[in-house]
Design an enzyme around this catalytic site. Sequence first.
Site, PDB file in Angstrom:
ATOM      1  N   TYR A 145       0.956  -1.231   0.409  1.00  9.31           N
ATOM      2  CA  TYR A 145      -0.688   0.645  -0.126  1.00  9.31           C
ATOM      3  C   TYR A 145       1.008   1.012  -0.368  1.00  9.31           C
ATOM      4  O   TYR A 145       1.199   1.145   0.770  1.00  9.31           O
ATOM      5  CB  TYR A 145      -0.668   0.124   1.762  1.00  9.31           C
ATOM      6  CG  TYR A 145      -1.724   1.044   1.196  1.00  9.31           C
ATOM      7  CD1 TYR A 145      -2.901   1.293   0.724  1.00  9.31           C
ATOM      8  CD2 TYR A 145      -1.387   2.275   2.349  1.00  9.31           C
ATOM      9  CE1 TYR A 145      -3.391   2.600   0.839  1.00  9.31           C
ATOM     10  CE2 TYR A 145      -2.417   3.118   2.779  1.00  9.31           C
ATOM     11  CZ  TYR A 145      -3.595   3.336   1.444  1.00  9.31           C
ATOM     12  OH  TYR A 145      -4.688   4.181   1.456  1.00  9.31           O
ATOM     13  N   ASP A 240       9.407   2.320  -0.665  1.00 10.16           N
ATOM     14  CA  ASP A 240       8.318   3.033   0.686  1.00 10.16           C
ATOM     15  C   ASP A 240       8.771   2.339   1.633  1.00 10.16           C
ATOM     16  O   ASP A 240       8.407   0.775   2.389  1.00 10.16           O
ATOM     17  CB  ASP A 240       6.291   2.695  -0.046  1.00 10.16           C
ATOM     18  CG  ASP A 240       5.500   3.255   0.919  1.00 10.16           C
ATOM     19  OD1 ASP A 240       5.759   3.712   1.805  1.00 10.16           O
ATOM     20  OD2 ASP A 240       4.989   3.344   0.220  1.00 10.16           O
ATOM     21  N   LYS A 268       4.918   8.685   9.071  1.00  5.67           N
ATOM     22  CA  LYS A 268       4.683   7.804   9.856  1.00  5.67           C
ATOM     23  C   LYS A 268       5.691   8.542  11.526  1.00  5.67           C
ATOM     24  O   LYS A 268       5.577   9.686  11.991  1.00  5.67           O
ATOM     25  CB  LYS A 268       4.546   5.841  10.856  1.00  5.67           C
ATOM     26  CG  LYS A 268       3.306   5.985   9.558  1.00  5.67           C
ATOM     27  CD  LYS A 268       2.821   4.490   9.768  1.00  5.67           C
ATOM     28  CE  LYS A 268       1.751   3.969   8.625  1.00  5.67           C
ATOM     29  NZ  LYS A 268       0.273   4.348   8.916  1.00  5.67           N
TER      30      LYS A 268
HETATM   31  N1  HOZ Z   1      -3.878   2.905   5.962  1.00  3.85           N
HETATM   32  C1  HOZ Z   1      -3.317   3.461   7.573  1.00  3.85           C
HETATM   33  C2  HOZ Z   1      -2.706   1.377   7.829  1.00  3.85           C
HETATM   34  N2  HOZ Z   1      -1.562   1.252   7.267  1.00  3.85           N
HETATM   35  C3  HOZ Z   1      -4.705   3.162   8.268  1.00  3.85           C
HETATM   36  C4  HOZ Z   1      -4.828   4.717   8.369  1.00  3.85           C
HETATM   37  C5  HOZ Z   1      -6.015   5.313   9.179  1.00  3.85           C
HETATM   38  O1  HOZ Z   1      -7.257   4.930   9.412  1.00  3.85           O
HETATM   39  O2  HOZ Z   1      -5.783   5.452  10.491  1.00  3.85           O
END
Ligand code: HOZ
Length: 420
Positions: A145, A240, A268
């Site tokens: 992702y 990534d 992050k």
């Molecule tokens: N895509 C995020 C986890 N891999 C989720 C982020 C969220 O919903 O705060």
Amino acid sequence: MALGTRSDLFRRASRLIPGGVNSPVRAMRAVGLDEPIFFRRGEGAYLEDVDGRRYLDWVMSWGPLIFGHADPETVAAVQEAAQRGTSFGAPTEGEVELAAEIADAVPSIEQVRLVSSGTEASMSAVRLARAVTSRDRILRFAGCYHGHVDALLADAGSGIATLGIPSSPGVPTGVTADTVVAPYNDVVAAASAVERYGEGLACILVEPVAGNMGVVPPEPGFLEALRALCDASGALLVFDEVITGFRVGRGGAQERFGVTPDLTILGKIVGGGLPLAAFGGPAELMGRLAPSGDVYQAGTLSGNPLATAAGLAVLRRLRDEAVYDELERRGARLEEGLRAFGRVQRVGAMLTLFMRSDPVRNYDEAAASDTDRYGALFRHLLERGIYVAPSQFEALFLSLAHSDEDVDRTVEAVADFCDR
Ligand code: HOZ
């Protein structure tokens, strides 16, 4: 102002916010909840919801909080920065300091551009790769992702996998026509994609440790093979490291596995829990970005002073190798404890307990996990005050705020579920 209860808030939120949430996985539907938990405070490894219930938190805001919630040094740095102004839309010293910290830590990075989210960083890194190579195609891997970038959504992990959405309406076919998807850890498939599309391939984009289909480590030789395929075809290798950066080691997965990409995407931890992400690489490539070059990329809140202050407060303490030794020790304790209850996959301070017994090497194998059982485990743990990722296709994130007792309590609660 009095806070509403969870149900009150969800009723209001559902009228005002699509689905009542600002990011789909938070709805917690995949684990069988009718309404999400609304949190009001966090401290260390613990969260408190609006109804006053306390939870041991293994989500840690999906990874940024390596020193736990409301880490005093981060809070003090943000407070101090806020008193001097919350946004200037102009250069600041904090940006320079954070860039220096990132360049010192991450092997592939000489220059870095700060942005506000991982999605923005991925989108910009891909644009730069396309500009540098004068090519359009991207090779990426199912279950990885890279944010909700149009061209990168097909067969993606995280919320896309959790909700079972194959792609998304609203993404024009033309935008995805240049995206090629291969199975993760499949060197043969990657090689044949490069053979077929190599001349038009701008980049191979990969999570060097997949964290958005649950934790899936690279098989030995996978990352090295991608490096070799890029070298042979002239495509750029883009890692990534939004999740793995400063988590699986100070220099991220590229340091841990000894494979250096051309461009790196970060997020992050690098923002210390505030909205900040980054992408970087050698000066020769990054110099193509405006204003030194012709590739446009910009943002009013890029390098925001509160976010850079938070990032610096965290990254400076990660120079100490003892941090990673301790995370490794706690991670190993959790892994060891959970091993009897499913397939545990861990790299450093990120771990997934898959509800299956066989190894998970790619998205198809992750998707074969028993997600109903995962949902039942999630609810069992929640009743006992333990909050894990509300999806099988995400990771548990260890922090320095998690104690051995927290680890042991979690293992006992999982054992209790499995013994029922
Ligand atoms: N895509 C995020 C986890 N891999 C989720 C982020 C969220 O919903 O705060």
